[in-house]
Design a protein around this motif. Structure first.
Motif, mmCIF file in Angstrom:
data_model
loop_
_atom_site.group_PDB
_atom_site.id
_atom_site.type_symbol
_atom_site.label_atom_id
_atom_site.label_comp_id
_atom_site.label_asym_id
_atom_site.label_seq_id
_atom_site.Cartn_x
_atom_site.Cartn_y
_atom_site.Cartn_z
ATOM 1 N N GLY A 1 -4.269 0.103 -10.507
ATOM 2 C CA GLY A 1 -4.692 -1.036 -10.315
ATOM 3 C C GLY A 1 -4.317 -1.225 -12.101
ATOM 4 O O GLY A 1 -4.997 -2.232 -12.781
ATOM 5 N N HIS B 1 0.959 -2.258 -10.510
ATOM 6 C CA HIS B 1 -0.453 -3.558 -9.954
ATOM 7 C C HIS B 1 0.018 -4.159 -8.813
ATOM 8 O O HIS B 1 -1.206 -4.638 -8.490
ATOM 9 N N PHE C 1 -1.662 -3.435 -5.861
ATOM 10 C CA PHE C 1 -2.645 -3.366 -5.964
ATOM 11 C C PHE C 1 -3.291 -4.529 -6.197
ATOM 12 O O PHE C 1 -4.781 -4.880 -5.131
#
Length: 568
Positions: A271, A279, A282
Protein backbone atom coordinates in the motif's frame (compact mmCIF):
# COMPACT_ATOMS: atom_id res chain seq x y z
CA UNK A 1 -71.73 -19.91 -8.69
CA UNK A 2 -72.31 -17.40 -5.86
CA UNK A 3 -70.70 -13.95 -5.93
CA UNK A 4 -70.10 -11.27 -3.28
CA UNK A 5 -68.45 -7.86 -3.67
CA UNK A 6 -66.61 -5.51 -1.28
CA UNK A 7 -65.74 -1.95 -2.41
CA UNK A 8 -63.46 0.29 -0.32
CA UNK A 9 -61.37 3.46 -0.57
CA UNK A 10 -59.66 5.13 2.38
CA UNK A 11 -59.41 8.56 0.68
CA UNK A 12 -62.57 8.88 -1.40
CA UNK A 13 -66.27 8.50 -0.62
CA UNK A 14 -68.22 9.21 -3.79
CA UNK A 15 -66.27 6.92 -6.14
CA UNK A 16 -66.76 3.74 -4.05
CA UNK A 17 -70.51 4.35 -3.88
CA UNK A 18 -70.68 4.94 -7.63
CA UNK A 19 -68.57 1.83 -8.29
CA UNK A 20 -70.84 -0.27 -6.07
CA UNK A 21 -73.93 0.91 -7.92
CA UNK A 22 -72.28 0.27 -11.31
CA UNK A 23 -71.38 -3.27 -10.27
CA UNK A 24 -74.91 -3.85 -8.97
CA UNK A 25 -76.36 -2.91 -12.36
CA UNK A 26 -73.77 -4.94 -14.29
CA UNK A 27 -74.51 -7.99 -12.12
CA UNK A 28 -78.26 -7.57 -12.54
CA UNK A 29 -77.82 -7.50 -16.32
CA UNK A 30 -76.26 -10.97 -16.00
CA UNK A 31 -78.99 -12.28 -13.74
CA UNK A 32 -76.91 -11.98 -10.56
CA UNK A 33 -77.84 -10.29 -7.28
CA UNK A 34 -74.63 -10.38 -5.24
CA UNK A 35 -74.42 -8.76 -1.79
CA UNK A 36 -72.26 -5.61 -2.07
CA UNK A 37 -70.47 -4.12 0.94
CA UNK A 38 -69.07 -0.56 0.77
CA UNK A 39 -66.33 0.64 3.17
CA UNK A 40 -65.70 4.40 3.24
CA UNK A 41 -64.32 6.79 5.90
CA UNK A 42 -64.54 4.21 8.66
CA UNK A 43 -68.18 3.36 7.85
CA UNK A 44 -69.46 0.07 6.44
CA UNK A 45 -72.58 0.06 4.27
CA UNK A 46 -74.44 -3.13 3.44
CA UNK A 47 -72.12 -5.35 5.48
CA UNK A 48 -71.91 -8.92 4.20
CA UNK A 49 -72.95 -11.59 6.70
CA UNK A 50 -69.72 -13.27 7.95
CA UNK A 51 -71.52 -16.61 7.74
CA UNK A 52 -71.83 -16.22 3.95
CA UNK A 53 -69.19 -18.17 2.02
CA UNK A 54 -69.42 -17.18 -1.66
CA UNK A 55 -67.65 -19.05 -4.43
CA UNK A 56 -66.11 -15.76 -5.58
CA UNK A 57 -65.39 -12.63 -3.52
CA UNK A 58 -64.51 -9.59 -5.63
CA UNK A 59 -62.40 -7.04 -3.71
CA UNK A 60 -62.54 -3.59 -5.31
CA UNK A 61 -60.15 -0.81 -4.28
CA UNK A 62 -58.30 -0.62 -0.96
CA UNK A 63 -59.81 -3.74 0.58
CA UNK A 64 -57.80 -5.55 3.23
CA UNK A 65 -58.65 -9.27 3.15
CA UNK A 66 -58.40 -9.41 6.94
CA UNK A 67 -61.97 -9.42 8.22
CA UNK A 68 -63.45 -10.25 4.83
CA UNK A 69 -65.72 -13.31 4.56
CA UNK A 70 -64.20 -16.63 3.60
CA UNK A 71 -64.59 -17.45 -0.07
CA UNK A 72 -63.67 -20.14 -2.54
CA UNK A 73 -61.60 -17.60 -4.48
CA UNK A 74 -60.70 -13.95 -3.99
CA UNK A 75 -60.39 -11.64 -6.97
CA UNK A 76 -59.42 -7.98 -7.10
CA UNK A 77 -60.44 -5.05 -9.25
CA UNK A 78 -59.61 -1.34 -9.38
CA UNK A 79 -62.26 1.30 -8.61
CA UNK A 80 -61.32 3.46 -11.59
CA UNK A 81 -61.54 0.44 -13.91
CA UNK A 82 -65.01 -0.31 -12.52
CA UNK A 83 -66.15 3.28 -13.08
CA UNK A 84 -64.94 3.12 -16.68
CA UNK A 85 -66.63 -0.19 -17.51
CA UNK A 86 -68.12 -2.19 -14.66
CA UNK A 87 -69.47 -4.81 -17.05
CA UNK A 88 -66.04 -5.54 -18.49
CA UNK A 89 -64.48 -5.86 -15.03
CA UNK A 90 -67.22 -8.20 -13.86
CA UNK A 91 -66.93 -10.27 -17.03
CA UNK A 92 -63.17 -10.65 -16.62
CA UNK A 93 -63.58 -11.71 -13.01
CA UNK A 94 -66.22 -14.32 -13.84
CA UNK A 95 -64.20 -15.64 -16.80
CA UNK A 96 -61.15 -15.99 -14.56
CA UNK A 97 -63.16 -18.05 -12.08
CA UNK A 98 -64.62 -20.18 -14.89
CA UNK A 99 -61.14 -20.94 -16.25
CA UNK A 100 -59.89 -21.80 -12.78
CA UNK A 101 -62.80 -24.15 -12.17
CA UNK A 102 -62.35 -25.80 -15.57
CA UNK A 103 -58.71 -26.55 -14.71
CA UNK A 104 -59.48 -28.06 -11.32
CA UNK A 105 -58.58 -31.57 -12.48
CA UNK A 106 -55.12 -30.63 -13.81
CA UNK A 107 -52.01 -31.08 -11.65
CA UNK A 108 -51.43 -28.28 -9.16
CA UNK A 109 -49.01 -25.73 -10.57
CA UNK A 110 -46.40 -24.39 -8.16
CA UNK A 111 -43.71 -21.77 -8.64
CA UNK A 112 -40.98 -21.24 -6.07
CA UNK A 113 -37.92 -19.16 -5.28
CA UNK A 114 -35.04 -20.38 -3.14
CA UNK A 115 -32.27 -18.17 -1.75
CA UNK A 116 -29.71 -18.14 1.06
CA UNK A 117 -27.14 -15.56 2.25
CA UNK A 118 -24.17 -17.02 0.38
CA UNK A 119 -26.31 -18.30 -2.48
CA UNK A 120 -24.36 -21.54 -2.81
CA UNK A 121 -25.56 -24.57 -0.85
CA UNK A 122 -28.94 -24.02 0.82
CA UNK A 123 -30.27 -22.30 -2.30
CA UNK A 124 -29.85 -25.34 -4.53
CA UNK A 125 -30.53 -27.96 -1.86
CA UNK A 126 -33.88 -26.29 -1.12
CA UNK A 127 -34.69 -26.21 -4.84
CA UNK A 128 -33.92 -29.91 -5.16
CA UNK A 129 -36.01 -30.69 -2.08
CA UNK A 130 -39.01 -28.86 -3.53
CA UNK A 131 -38.65 -30.60 -6.89
CA UNK A 132 -38.51 -34.01 -5.25
CA UNK A 133 -41.48 -33.14 -3.04
CA UNK A 134 -43.57 -32.00 -6.01
CA UNK A 135 -42.73 -35.17 -7.94
CA UNK A 136 -43.72 -37.26 -4.93
CA UNK A 137 -47.09 -35.48 -4.64
CA UNK A 138 -47.79 -35.42 -8.39
CA UNK A 139 -47.64 -31.61 -8.76
CA UNK A 140 -45.94 -29.46 -11.39
CA UNK A 141 -43.26 -27.08 -10.08
CA UNK A 142 -40.83 -24.48 -11.45
CA UNK A 143 -38.11 -23.23 -9.13
CA UNK A 144 -36.07 -20.06 -9.56
CA UNK A 145 -32.78 -20.11 -7.64
CA UNK A 146 -31.37 -16.77 -6.53
CA UNK A 147 -27.80 -17.86 -5.90
CA UNK A 148 -24.40 -16.26 -5.76
CA UNK A 149 -24.36 -15.71 -9.54
CA UNK A 150 -27.83 -14.18 -9.64
CA UNK A 151 -31.19 -15.65 -10.57
CA UNK A 152 -31.19 -18.87 -12.58
CA UNK A 153 -34.16 -20.53 -14.29
CA UNK A 154 -36.12 -17.27 -13.88
CA UNK A 155 -39.89 -17.54 -13.67
CA UNK A 156 -41.77 -16.08 -16.63
CA UNK A 157 -44.90 -13.92 -16.25
CA UNK A 158 -46.89 -16.69 -17.90
CA UNK A 159 -45.71 -19.29 -15.38
CA UNK A 160 -46.50 -16.99 -12.48
CA UNK A 161 -49.96 -16.23 -13.87
CA UNK A 162 -50.74 -19.94 -14.22
CA UNK A 163 -49.47 -20.88 -10.75
CA UNK A 164 -51.85 -22.01 -8.03
CA UNK A 165 -49.42 -21.24 -5.21
CA UNK A 166 -46.04 -19.58 -4.72
CA UNK A 167 -43.40 -20.87 -2.27
CA UNK A 168 -40.58 -18.57 -1.11
CA UNK A 169 -37.98 -20.78 0.61
CA UNK A 170 -35.37 -18.20 1.53
CA UNK A 171 -33.14 -17.08 4.38
CA UNK A 172 -32.84 -13.61 2.86
CA UNK A 173 -35.42 -11.04 1.79
CA UNK A 174 -36.84 -11.82 -1.66
CA UNK A 175 -38.72 -9.34 -3.83
CA UNK A 176 -42.24 -10.76 -4.16
CA UNK A 177 -43.87 -7.80 -5.93
CA UNK A 178 -44.37 -9.86 -9.11
CA UNK A 179 -46.58 -12.30 -7.17
CA UNK A 180 -49.30 -9.73 -6.44
CA UNK A 181 -52.61 -11.53 -6.36
CA UNK A 182 -51.09 -14.98 -5.76
CA UNK A 183 -51.22 -17.26 -2.74
CA UNK A 184 -47.73 -17.06 -1.23
CA UNK A 185 -46.05 -19.03 1.55
CA UNK A 186 -42.80 -17.72 3.07
CA UNK A 187 -40.46 -20.25 4.65
CA UNK A 188 -36.77 -20.66 5.55
CA UNK A 189 -34.78 -23.00 3.34
CA UNK A 190 -34.46 -25.72 5.97
CA UNK A 191 -38.03 -27.12 5.68
CA UNK A 192 -37.58 -27.37 1.90
CA UNK A 193 -34.30 -29.24 2.36
CA UNK A 194 -35.58 -31.60 5.06
CA UNK A 195 -39.03 -32.41 3.61
CA UNK A 196 -40.05 -30.62 0.42
CA UNK A 197 -43.31 -32.56 0.16
CA UNK A 198 -44.41 -31.44 3.63
CA UNK A 199 -43.62 -27.80 2.80
CA UNK A 200 -45.62 -28.03 -0.42
CA UNK A 201 -48.57 -29.53 1.47
CA UNK A 202 -48.33 -26.70 3.99
CA UNK A 203 -48.26 -24.14 1.18
CA UNK A 204 -51.36 -25.56 -0.44
CA UNK A 205 -53.28 -25.35 2.84
CA UNK A 206 -51.82 -22.24 4.49
CA UNK A 207 -50.50 -19.88 1.79
CA UNK A 208 -51.83 -16.34 2.14
CA UNK A 209 -52.93 -14.07 -0.67
CA UNK A 210 -50.25 -11.49 -1.42
CA UNK A 211 -51.38 -7.87 -1.83
CA UNK A 212 -51.93 -6.14 -5.13
CA UNK A 213 -52.08 -2.37 -5.28
CA UNK A 214 -54.72 -0.66 -7.31
CA UNK A 215 -52.18 0.23 -9.93
CA UNK A 216 -51.05 -3.35 -10.22
CA UNK A 217 -54.60 -4.56 -10.49
CA UNK A 218 -55.41 -2.10 -13.21
CA UNK A 219 -52.31 -3.07 -15.15
CA UNK A 220 -53.33 -6.70 -14.90
CA UNK A 221 -56.60 -6.00 -16.58
CA UNK A 222 -58.81 -5.04 -13.70
CA UNK A 223 -59.06 -8.29 -11.78
CA UNK A 224 -56.70 -10.55 -9.94
CA UNK A 225 -56.40 -12.29 -6.61
CA UNK A 226 -54.72 -10.35 -3.82
CA UNK A 227 -53.95 -9.71 -0.22
CA UNK A 228 -52.71 -6.59 1.54
CA UNK A 229 -50.32 -8.30 3.91
CA UNK A 230 -46.99 -6.41 4.01
CA UNK A 231 -44.28 -8.47 2.43
CA UNK A 232 -41.64 -7.63 5.06
CA UNK A 233 -43.84 -7.84 8.15
CA UNK A 234 -43.07 -11.48 8.83
CA UNK A 235 -39.33 -11.23 8.26
CA UNK A 236 -37.33 -11.42 11.45
CA UNK A 237 -34.13 -9.79 12.59
CA UNK A 238 -32.12 -12.80 11.43
CA UNK A 239 -33.44 -12.63 7.87
CA UNK A 240 -32.80 -8.87 7.67
CA UNK A 241 -29.22 -9.33 8.91
CA UNK A 242 -28.57 -12.21 6.51
CA UNK A 243 -29.86 -10.13 3.60
CA UNK A 244 -27.31 -7.46 4.45
CA UNK A 245 -24.55 -10.05 4.83
CA UNK A 246 -25.38 -11.65 1.46
CA UNK A 247 -24.98 -8.32 -0.34
CA UNK A 248 -21.82 -7.47 1.62
CA UNK A 249 -20.03 -10.74 0.80
CA UNK A 250 -19.00 -9.92 -2.79
CA UNK A 251 -17.22 -6.80 -1.53
CA UNK A 252 -15.48 -8.84 1.19
CA UNK A 253 -14.40 -11.57 -1.22
CA UNK A 254 -13.16 -9.22 -3.94
CA UNK A 255 -11.46 -6.85 -1.52
CA UNK A 256 -9.79 -9.55 0.56
CA UNK A 257 -8.39 -11.44 -2.43
CA UNK A 258 -7.18 -8.26 -4.14
CA UNK A 259 -5.32 -7.26 -0.98
CA UNK A 260 -3.80 -10.74 -0.80
CA UNK A 261 -2.66 -10.41 -4.43
CA UNK A 262 -1.23 -6.97 -3.69
CA UNK A 263 0.86 -8.48 -0.90
CA UNK A 264 1.93 -11.30 -3.24
CA UNK A 265 3.29 -8.79 -5.80
CA UNK A 266 4.60 -6.08 -3.48
CA UNK A 267 5.00 -7.56 -0.03
CA UNK A 268 3.34 -6.50 3.21
CA UNK A 269 3.93 -2.79 2.44
CA UNK A 270 2.29 -2.86 -1.00
CA UNK A 271 0.00 0.00 0.00
CA UNK A 272 2.96 2.36 0.37
CA UNK A 273 4.50 1.68 -3.06
CA UNK A 274 2.95 4.45 -5.16
CA UNK A 275 2.79 3.83 -8.88
CA UNK A 276 3.34 0.07 -8.71
CA UNK A 277 0.96 -2.66 -9.82
CA UNK A 278 0.82 -3.95 -6.24
CA UNK A 279 -0.24 -0.49 -5.05
CA UNK A 280 -3.01 -0.42 -7.66
CA UNK A 281 -4.32 -3.79 -6.46
CA UNK A 282 -4.20 -2.56 -2.86
CA UNK A 283 -6.12 0.60 -3.77
CA UNK A 284 -8.85 -1.40 -5.50
CA UNK A 285 -9.17 -3.91 -2.68
CA UNK A 286 -8.63 -1.85 0.47
CA UNK A 287 -9.69 1.64 -0.59
CA UNK A 288 -12.59 0.76 -2.89
CA UNK A 289 -14.06 -2.70 -2.18
CA UNK A 290 -13.57 -2.62 1.60
CA UNK A 291 -14.87 0.97 1.77
CA UNK A 292 -18.21 -0.20 0.36
CA UNK A 293 -18.59 -3.21 2.66
CA UNK A 294 -20.23 -1.50 5.64
CA UNK A 295 -22.51 0.77 3.54
CA UNK A 296 -23.66 -2.30 1.58
CA UNK A 297 -24.33 -4.20 4.81
CA UNK A 298 -26.31 -1.33 6.34
CA UNK A 299 -28.13 -0.45 3.14
CA UNK A 300 -29.43 -3.93 2.46
CA UNK A 301 -30.40 -4.59 6.06
CA UNK A 302 -32.58 -1.48 5.74
CA UNK A 303 -33.76 -2.61 2.29
CA UNK A 304 -34.87 -5.93 3.74
CA UNK A 305 -36.94 -4.15 6.38
CA UNK A 306 -38.39 -1.20 4.46
CA UNK A 307 -37.88 -2.10 0.78
CA UNK A 308 -36.39 0.47 -1.60
CA UNK A 309 -37.15 3.61 0.46
CA UNK A 310 -34.87 2.22 3.20
CA UNK A 311 -31.86 1.64 0.94
CA UNK A 312 -30.49 5.21 0.79
CA UNK A 313 -30.87 5.96 4.52
CA UNK A 314 -29.25 2.63 5.36
CA UNK A 315 -26.25 3.19 3.09
CA UNK A 316 -25.84 6.75 4.38
CA UNK A 317 -25.85 5.38 7.93
CA UNK A 318 -23.27 2.78 6.87
CA UNK A 319 -20.94 5.45 5.47
CA UNK A 320 -21.24 7.39 8.73
CA UNK A 321 -20.49 4.22 10.69
CA UNK A 322 -17.27 3.79 8.70
CA UNK A 323 -16.29 7.44 9.14
CA UNK A 324 -16.93 7.35 12.89
CA UNK A 325 -14.99 4.09 13.26
CA UNK A 326 -18.00 2.02 14.31
CA UNK A 327 -17.25 -0.55 11.59
CA UNK A 328 -19.54 -3.47 10.88
CA UNK A 329 -21.27 -3.26 14.29
CA UNK A 330 -22.20 0.34 13.54
CA UNK A 331 -23.29 -0.69 10.06
CA UNK A 332 -25.66 -3.29 11.48
CA UNK A 333 -27.15 -0.74 13.89
CA UNK A 334 -27.46 1.86 11.11
CA UNK A 335 -29.27 -0.65 8.90
CA UNK A 336 -31.82 -1.52 11.56
CA UNK A 337 -32.34 2.11 12.59
CA UNK A 338 -32.86 3.20 8.99
CA UNK A 339 -35.06 0.24 8.09
CA UNK A 340 -37.45 0.44 10.99
CA UNK A 341 -37.55 4.26 10.94
CA UNK A 342 -38.53 4.28 7.27
CA UNK A 343 -40.94 1.39 7.70
CA UNK A 344 -42.88 3.08 10.50
CA UNK A 345 -42.80 6.49 8.84
CA UNK A 346 -44.26 4.89 5.74
CA UNK A 347 -47.20 3.70 7.85
CA UNK A 348 -47.68 6.86 9.86
CA UNK A 349 -47.29 9.52 7.17
CA UNK A 350 -50.50 9.93 5.18
CA UNK A 351 -50.65 12.16 2.11
CA UNK A 352 -53.48 12.95 -0.30
CA UNK A 353 -53.74 10.31 -3.02
CA UNK A 354 -52.19 12.57 -5.63
CA UNK A 355 -49.08 13.17 -3.50
CA UNK A 356 -48.46 9.58 -2.37
CA UNK A 357 -45.81 9.23 -5.07
CA UNK A 358 -43.61 11.71 -3.21
CA UNK A 359 -43.21 9.43 -0.18
CA UNK A 360 -40.81 6.80 -1.58
CA UNK A 361 -38.68 9.21 -3.63
CA UNK A 362 -38.60 12.31 -1.42
CA UNK A 363 -40.04 12.18 2.10
CA UNK A 364 -38.96 8.72 3.26
CA UNK A 365 -35.33 8.90 2.02
CA UNK A 366 -34.98 12.44 3.39
CA UNK A 367 -36.49 11.78 6.81
CA UNK A 368 -34.92 8.31 7.04
CA UNK A 369 -31.45 9.67 6.30
CA UNK A 370 -31.98 12.49 8.81
CA UNK A 371 -33.09 10.16 11.61
CA UNK A 372 -30.37 7.59 10.90
CA UNK A 373 -27.61 10.16 10.50
CA UNK A 374 -28.44 12.01 13.70
CA UNK A 375 -28.71 8.72 15.60
CA UNK A 376 -25.30 7.60 14.35
CA UNK A 377 -23.58 10.92 15.08
CA UNK A 378 -25.15 11.79 18.44
CA UNK A 379 -26.38 8.52 19.98
CA UNK A 380 -24.97 5.14 18.93
CA UNK A 381 -21.97 5.91 16.72
CA UNK A 382 -19.25 6.75 19.26
CA UNK A 383 -20.19 4.09 21.87
CA UNK A 384 -20.24 1.47 19.11
CA UNK A 385 -16.86 2.63 17.81
CA UNK A 386 -15.40 2.34 21.31
CA UNK A 387 -16.85 -1.14 21.74
CA UNK A 388 -15.49 -2.25 18.36
CA UNK A 389 -12.04 -0.84 19.14
CA UNK A 390 -12.00 -2.73 22.44
CA UNK A 391 -13.14 -5.94 20.72
CA UNK A 392 -10.48 -5.56 18.01
CA UNK A 393 -7.73 -4.95 20.56
CA UNK A 394 -8.80 -7.98 22.59
CA UNK A 395 -8.95 -10.27 19.56
CA UNK A 396 -5.57 -9.12 18.27
CA UNK A 397 -4.02 -9.72 21.71
CA UNK A 398 -5.46 -13.22 22.10
CA UNK A 399 -2.79 -15.88 22.49
CA UNK A 400 -2.56 -19.43 23.75
CA UNK A 401 -5.59 -20.68 25.67
CA UNK A 402 -7.73 -17.63 24.98
CA UNK A 403 -7.28 -17.93 21.22
CA UNK A 404 -7.96 -21.67 21.31
CA UNK A 405 -11.15 -21.17 23.30
CA UNK A 406 -12.48 -18.57 20.86
CA UNK A 407 -11.53 -20.77 17.92
CA UNK A 408 -13.25 -23.79 19.46
CA UNK A 409 -16.39 -21.74 20.08
CA UNK A 410 -16.55 -20.33 16.54
CA UNK A 411 -15.63 -23.63 14.91
CA UNK A 412 -18.17 -25.58 16.96
CA UNK A 413 -20.91 -23.07 16.10
CA UNK A 414 -20.37 -23.82 12.41
CA UNK A 415 -21.40 -27.46 12.95
CA UNK A 416 -24.32 -26.93 15.34
CA UNK A 417 -26.91 -26.35 12.62
CA UNK A 418 -24.76 -26.33 9.43
CA UNK A 419 -26.10 -23.28 7.66
CA UNK A 420 -28.73 -22.30 10.22
CA UNK A 421 -28.86 -19.27 12.53
CA UNK A 422 -26.02 -20.38 14.84
CA UNK A 423 -23.75 -21.17 11.90
CA UNK A 424 -24.54 -17.86 10.21
CA UNK A 425 -24.04 -15.90 13.45
CA UNK A 426 -20.46 -17.16 13.70
CA UNK A 427 -19.90 -16.53 10.01
CA UNK A 428 -21.31 -12.98 10.06
CA UNK A 429 -19.26 -12.09 13.15
CA UNK A 430 -16.01 -13.28 11.57
CA UNK A 431 -16.75 -11.71 8.20
CA UNK A 432 -17.44 -8.34 9.83
CA UNK A 433 -14.09 -8.46 11.62
CA UNK A 434 -12.28 -8.56 8.27
CA UNK A 435 -13.03 -4.85 7.86
CA UNK A 436 -10.99 -4.18 11.00
CA UNK A 437 -8.01 -6.25 9.95
CA UNK A 438 -8.80 -9.19 12.25
CA UNK A 439 -8.38 -12.35 10.17
CA UNK A 440 -7.94 -15.16 12.72
CA UNK A 441 -11.64 -15.79 13.49
CA UNK A 442 -12.40 -16.07 9.76
CA UNK A 443 -9.82 -18.84 9.45
CA UNK A 444 -11.31 -20.68 12.44
CA UNK A 445 -14.81 -20.39 11.04
CA UNK A 446 -13.84 -21.72 7.62
CA UNK A 447 -11.90 -24.60 9.18
CA UNK A 448 -14.90 -25.41 11.37
CA UNK A 449 -17.21 -25.27 8.37
CA UNK A 450 -15.08 -27.52 6.18
CA UNK A 451 -14.61 -30.22 8.81
CA UNK A 452 -18.13 -31.78 9.01
CA UNK A 453 -18.33 -33.01 5.39
CA UNK A 454 -14.67 -34.08 5.42
CA UNK A 455 -15.11 -35.93 8.71
CA UNK A 456 -18.16 -37.75 7.35
CA UNK A 457 -16.30 -38.76 4.19
CA UNK A 458 -13.44 -40.12 6.28
CA UNK A 459 -15.87 -42.01 8.51
CA UNK A 460 -17.63 -43.63 5.54
CA UNK A 461 -14.27 -44.99 4.42
CA UNK A 462 -12.90 -46.05 7.80
CA UNK A 463 -16.15 -47.33 9.36
CA UNK A 464 -18.50 -48.24 6.46
CA UNK A 465 -20.64 -50.54 8.62
CA UNK A 466 -22.11 -47.49 10.37
CA UNK A 467 -23.49 -45.96 7.18
CA UNK A 468 -26.09 -46.93 4.60
CA UNK A 469 -25.06 -47.87 1.07
CA UNK A 470 -26.38 -44.55 -0.23
CA UNK A 471 -24.35 -42.62 2.37
CA UNK A 472 -21.19 -44.51 1.51
CA UNK A 473 -21.76 -43.81 -2.17
CA UNK A 474 -22.25 -40.09 -1.54
CA UNK A 475 -19.05 -39.84 0.54
CA UNK A 476 -16.75 -38.48 -2.23
CA UNK A 477 -19.27 -35.81 -3.25
CA UNK A 478 -19.60 -34.83 0.40
CA UNK A 479 -15.82 -34.45 0.62
CA UNK A 480 -15.78 -32.11 -2.37
CA UNK A 481 -18.43 -29.94 -0.72
CA UNK A 482 -16.30 -29.84 2.41
CA UNK A 483 -13.21 -28.78 0.49
CA UNK A 484 -15.27 -25.95 -1.02
CA UNK A 485 -16.46 -24.79 2.46
CA UNK A 486 -20.05 -25.94 1.90
CA UNK A 487 -20.93 -27.25 5.35
CA UNK A 488 -24.43 -28.17 4.19
CA UNK A 489 -23.00 -31.23 2.50
CA UNK A 490 -23.24 -32.90 5.93
CA UNK A 491 -26.97 -32.26 6.31
CA UNK A 492 -28.23 -35.53 4.72
CA UNK A 493 -26.14 -37.52 7.20
CA UNK A 494 -27.26 -35.39 10.15
CA UNK A 495 -30.92 -35.71 9.16
CA UNK A 496 -30.84 -39.52 9.64
CA UNK A 497 -29.55 -39.44 13.21
CA UNK A 498 -29.04 -35.84 14.43
CA UNK A 499 -28.59 -36.68 18.12
CA UNK A 500 -25.48 -38.74 17.34
CA UNK A 501 -24.11 -37.11 14.19
CA UNK A 502 -24.23 -33.45 15.23
CA UNK A 503 -22.27 -33.82 18.50
CA UNK A 504 -19.57 -35.73 16.63
CA UNK A 505 -19.35 -33.01 13.99
CA UNK A 506 -19.30 -30.23 16.60
CA UNK A 507 -16.36 -31.94 18.34
CA UNK A 508 -14.35 -32.04 15.13
CA UNK A 509 -15.19 -28.48 14.11
CA UNK A 510 -14.31 -27.14 17.56
CA UNK A 511 -10.97 -28.98 17.36
CA UNK A 512 -10.23 -27.49 13.92
CA UNK A 513 -11.16 -23.97 15.06
CA UNK A 514 -9.10 -24.23 18.23
CA UNK A 515 -5.96 -25.43 16.43
CA UNK A 516 -6.39 -22.80 13.71
CA UNK A 517 -6.50 -19.95 16.23
CA UNK A 518 -3.73 -21.42 18.38
CA UNK A 519 -1.44 -21.71 15.33
CA UNK A 520 -2.13 -18.10 14.36
CA UNK A 521 -3.70 -18.94 11.00
CA UNK A 522 -5.30 -15.96 9.27
CA UNK A 523 -7.69 -15.87 6.31
CA UNK A 524 -8.39 -12.79 4.22
CA UNK A 525 -11.28 -14.21 2.12
CA UNK A 526 -14.63 -15.25 3.60
CA UNK A 527 -15.28 -18.14 1.21
CA UNK A 528 -13.66 -20.55 -1.19
CA UNK A 529 -12.51 -23.34 1.09
CA UNK A 530 -9.20 -25.06 0.48
CA UNK A 531 -8.99 -23.51 -2.98
CA UNK A 532 -8.26 -20.09 -1.44
CA UNK A 533 -4.93 -21.50 -0.29
CA UNK A 534 -3.81 -21.48 -3.94
CA UNK A 535 -3.85 -17.65 -3.86
CA UNK A 536 -0.61 -16.24 -2.42
CA UNK A 537 -1.00 -14.64 1.02
CA UNK A 538 -4.75 -15.33 1.22
CA UNK A 539 -4.02 -17.78 4.07
CA UNK A 540 -1.19 -17.45 6.53
CA UNK A 541 0.49 -20.54 8.05
CA UNK A 542 -0.98 -22.72 5.29
CA UNK A 543 0.46 -26.01 6.52
CA UNK A 544 -0.69 -25.42 10.09
CA UNK A 545 -4.10 -24.51 8.75
CA UNK A 546 -4.28 -27.72 6.75
CA UNK A 547 -3.25 -29.63 9.87
CA UNK A 548 -6.11 -28.02 11.82
CA UNK A 549 -8.67 -29.11 9.20
CA UNK A 550 -7.22 -32.64 9.02
CA UNK A 551 -7.20 -33.00 12.81
CA UNK A 552 -10.79 -31.83 13.09
CA UNK A 553 -11.87 -34.28 10.38
CA UNK A 554 -10.17 -37.18 12.16
CA UNK A 555 -11.80 -36.25 15.48
CA UNK A 556 -15.23 -36.16 13.83
CA UNK A 557 -14.65 -39.49 12.09
CA UNK A 558 -13.68 -41.33 15.28
CA UNK A 559 -16.46 -39.61 17.24
CA UNK A 560 -18.92 -40.90 14.63
CA UNK A 561 -17.48 -44.39 15.05
CA UNK A 562 -18.12 -44.23 18.77
CA UNK A 563 -21.63 -42.73 18.57
CA UNK A 564 -23.23 -44.39 15.54
CA UNK A 565 -24.59 -47.92 15.72
CA UNK A 566 -23.45 -50.59 13.29
CA UNK A 567 -25.99 -51.08 10.49
CA UNK A 568 -24.57 -54.34 9.23
Amino acid sequence: MTLAIIVADRDRTTQPLLAAEALRKAAAARGLTPPIEVRVSGAVLGAIDPAVTPDVLLLVGDVAPEGAPQAGRWLRADIDAVLQDAGAVLTRALEQETKASAGADRPTRIVAITSCPTGIAHTFMAAEGLKQGAEKLGHDIRVETQGSVGARDGLTPEEIAAADVVIIAADTQVDVSRFAGKRVLNSPTKPAINDGAALIAKALSEAQLHGATSAAAAAAGGASTATDKPTAAGAGVYKHLMTGVSFMLPFVVAGGLLIALAFAFGGIYAGDQDGTFAHALFQIGAKAAFTLMVPALAGYVAFSIADRPGLAPGMIGGVLASQIGAGFLGGILAGFIAGYAVRYMSRWIRLPRGLEGLKPVLLLPLLGALVTGLAMIYVVGKPTAQALAALTTWLQALQGGGASTLGALLGGMMAVDMGGPVNKAAYAFSTGLLTNGVYGPMAAVMAGGMTPPLGLFLATRLFPARFTAAERESGPATALLGLAFITEGALPFAARDPLRVIPALVAGSATAGAISMAMGAQLRAPHGGIFVALIPNAVSHVFAYGLAIAAGSVVSAFALRGLLRRLA
